[in-house]
Design an enzyme around this catalytic site. Sequence first.
Site, mmCIF file in Angstrom:
data_model
loop_
_atom_site.group_PDB
_atom_site.id
_atom_site.type_symbol
_atom_site.label_atom_id
_atom_site.label_comp_id
_atom_site.label_asym_id
_atom_site.label_seq_id
_atom_site.Cartn_x
_atom_site.Cartn_y
_atom_site.Cartn_z
ATOM 1 N N ARG A 1 26.143 50.629 50.320
ATOM 2 C CA ARG A 1 25.497 49.454 49.730
ATOM 3 C C ARG A 1 24.204 49.162 50.460
ATOM 4 O O ARG A 1 24.094 49.402 51.664
ATOM 5 C CB ARG A 1 26.433 48.247 49.906
ATOM 6 C CG ARG A 1 27.419 48.083 48.796
ATOM 7 C CD ARG A 1 28.492 47.085 49.135
ATOM 8 N NE ARG A 1 27.983 45.817 49.679
ATOM 9 C CZ ARG A 1 28.755 44.740 49.854
ATOM 10 N NH1 ARG A 1 30.023 44.772 49.517
ATOM 11 N NH2 ARG A 1 28.252 43.633 50.347
ATOM 12 N N LYS B 1 38.376 40.734 52.095
ATOM 13 C CA LYS B 1 38.621 39.830 50.959
ATOM 14 C C LYS B 1 38.783 40.622 49.670
ATOM 15 O O LYS B 1 39.684 40.350 48.875
ATOM 16 C CB LYS B 1 37.449 38.838 50.781
ATOM 17 C CG LYS B 1 37.206 37.934 51.968
ATOM 18 C CD LYS B 1 36.148 36.874 51.683
ATOM 19 C CE LYS B 1 34.754 37.421 51.404
ATOM 20 N NZ LYS B 1 34.114 38.073 52.583
ATOM 21 N N ARG C 1 24.050 38.742 57.613
ATOM 22 C CA ARG C 1 25.215 38.254 56.857
ATOM 23 C C ARG C 1 26.191 37.510 57.762
ATOM 24 O O ARG C 1 26.765 36.490 57.369
ATOM 25 C CB ARG C 1 25.910 39.423 56.139
ATOM 26 C CG ARG C 1 25.085 39.936 54.946
ATOM 27 C CD ARG C 1 25.466 41.346 54.557
ATOM 28 N NE ARG C 1 26.756 41.421 53.919
ATOM 29 C CZ ARG C 1 27.525 42.533 53.919
ATOM 30 N NH1 ARG C 1 27.127 43.627 54.542
ATOM 31 N NH2 ARG C 1 28.679 42.527 53.287
ATOM 32 N N ARG D 1 30.026 29.954 49.210
ATOM 33 C CA ARG D 1 29.479 30.478 50.466
ATOM 34 C C ARG D 1 28.875 29.368 51.314
ATOM 35 O O ARG D 1 28.461 29.623 52.442
ATOM 36 C CB ARG D 1 28.342 31.460 50.178
ATOM 37 C CG ARG D 1 28.720 32.867 49.769
ATOM 38 C CD ARG D 1 29.285 33.690 50.885
ATOM 39 N NE ARG D 1 28.737 35.010 51.089
ATOM 40 C CZ ARG D 1 29.090 36.124 50.431
ATOM 41 N NH1 ARG D 1 29.968 36.089 49.463
ATOM 42 N NH2 ARG D 1 28.567 37.276 50.761
ATOM 43 N N ARG E 1 32.396 52.178 57.427
ATOM 44 C CA ARG E 1 32.185 52.239 55.976
ATOM 45 C C ARG E 1 30.911 53.035 55.694
ATOM 46 O O ARG E 1 30.870 53.877 54.818
ATOM 47 C CB ARG E 1 32.067 50.818 55.429
ATOM 48 C CG ARG E 1 32.247 50.676 53.957
ATOM 49 C CD ARG E 1 32.879 49.348 53.608
ATOM 50 N NE ARG E 1 31.918 48.246 53.728
ATOM 51 C CZ ARG E 1 32.213 46.979 53.438
ATOM 52 N NH1 ARG E 1 33.409 46.659 53.024
ATOM 53 N NH2 ARG E 1 31.314 46.041 53.549
HETATM 54 P P1 AMP Z 1 29.599 40.173 49.028
HETATM 55 O O1 AMP Z 1 29.885 41.346 48.156
HETATM 56 O O2 AMP Z 1 30.488 39.001 48.764
HETATM 57 O O3 AMP Z 1 29.553 40.518 50.502
HETATM 58 O O4 AMP Z 1 28.125 39.671 48.652
HETATM 59 C C1 AMP Z 1 27.012 40.511 48.805
HETATM 60 C C2 AMP Z 1 25.743 39.685 48.740
HETATM 61 O O5 AMP Z 1 25.651 39.043 47.462
HETATM 62 C C3 AMP Z 1 25.655 38.547 49.751
HETATM 63 O O6 AMP Z 1 25.190 38.970 51.017
HETATM 64 C C4 AMP Z 1 24.652 37.620 49.053
HETATM 65 O O7 AMP Z 1 23.347 38.124 49.139
HETATM 66 C C5 AMP Z 1 25.099 37.736 47.598
HETATM 67 N N1 AMP Z 1 26.153 36.761 47.273
HETATM 68 C C6 AMP Z 1 27.442 37.013 46.933
HETATM 69 N N2 AMP Z 1 28.106 35.891 46.705
HETATM 70 C C7 AMP Z 1 27.230 34.879 46.911
HETATM 71 C C8 AMP Z 1 27.313 33.467 46.834
HETATM 72 N N3 AMP Z 1 28.469 32.839 46.534
HETATM 73 N N4 AMP Z 1 26.188 32.754 47.105
HETATM 74 C C9 AMP Z 1 25.030 33.349 47.403
HETATM 75 N N5 AMP Z 1 24.874 34.678 47.515
HETATM 76 C C10 AMP Z 1 25.967 35.443 47.258
#
Ligand code: AMP
Length: 191
Positions: free
Chosen positions: A136, A13, A147, A88, A127
């Site tokens: 990360r 994404k 996740r 989400r 990664r």
């Molecule tokens: P991402 O970079 O989108 O994979 O997000 C990394 C982490 O940030 C996720 O595993 C959640 O812990 C948190 N996070 C990101 N976006 C959201 C969201 N829309 N709602 C809740 N937690 C989020």
Amino acid sequence: MKLILLGPPGAGKGTQAKRLEDNRGYVQLSTGDMLRAAVAAGTDVGLVAKDIMARGELVPDEIVVSIISERIDLPDCKDGFILDGFPRNVRQAEALDAVLEEKGLSLDAVIELSVDDGILISRVENRASESQGSVRDDDNAEALKTRLGVYHEQTAPLITYYKNRGILRTVDGMAHVDDVSRSVEEALGPV
Ligand code: AMP
């Protein structure tokens, strides 16, 4: 154009959002990036989010909804934005509907990047092995398992949510990254 990029962790994404940003001038709004910045800066939001993110769980809805609502008001979003990693779950999607309606805006498209779990697991492993030290907090097998579980339980229902609205387009996220970009462009149509 206002878009959502939907897909599991590691689906690409962020990569596709950046390409759309370059090609079309829409702004990438990644809640994950915003939350990581808050953690790095040690803000109140960052303090709440840090451990939740490291475990691979979801940060409370109110936090991400208010971050996105405020961000959409900034002038750079005027010509379009790409929501990457938000919403989400269905509650966030409903909150987004309310936020957009209040601002007189509406979604144009939701692009789903479809990728099998087995491929996601090997992408995250690669990664981790390629990034030597700068991994990360949530790029490890345990957090990825959480996740992916969260994605299937809470985020995947959004596919039906947006399909029912007639704005969902599904793209094969397992193709070569350039082919994925081409399919995304085709799904969106001319600028
Ligand atoms: P991402 O970079 O989108 O994979 O997000 C990394 C982490 O940030 C996720 O595993 C959640 O812990 C948190 N996070 C990101 N976006 C959201 C969201 N829309 N709602 C809740 N937690 C989020």
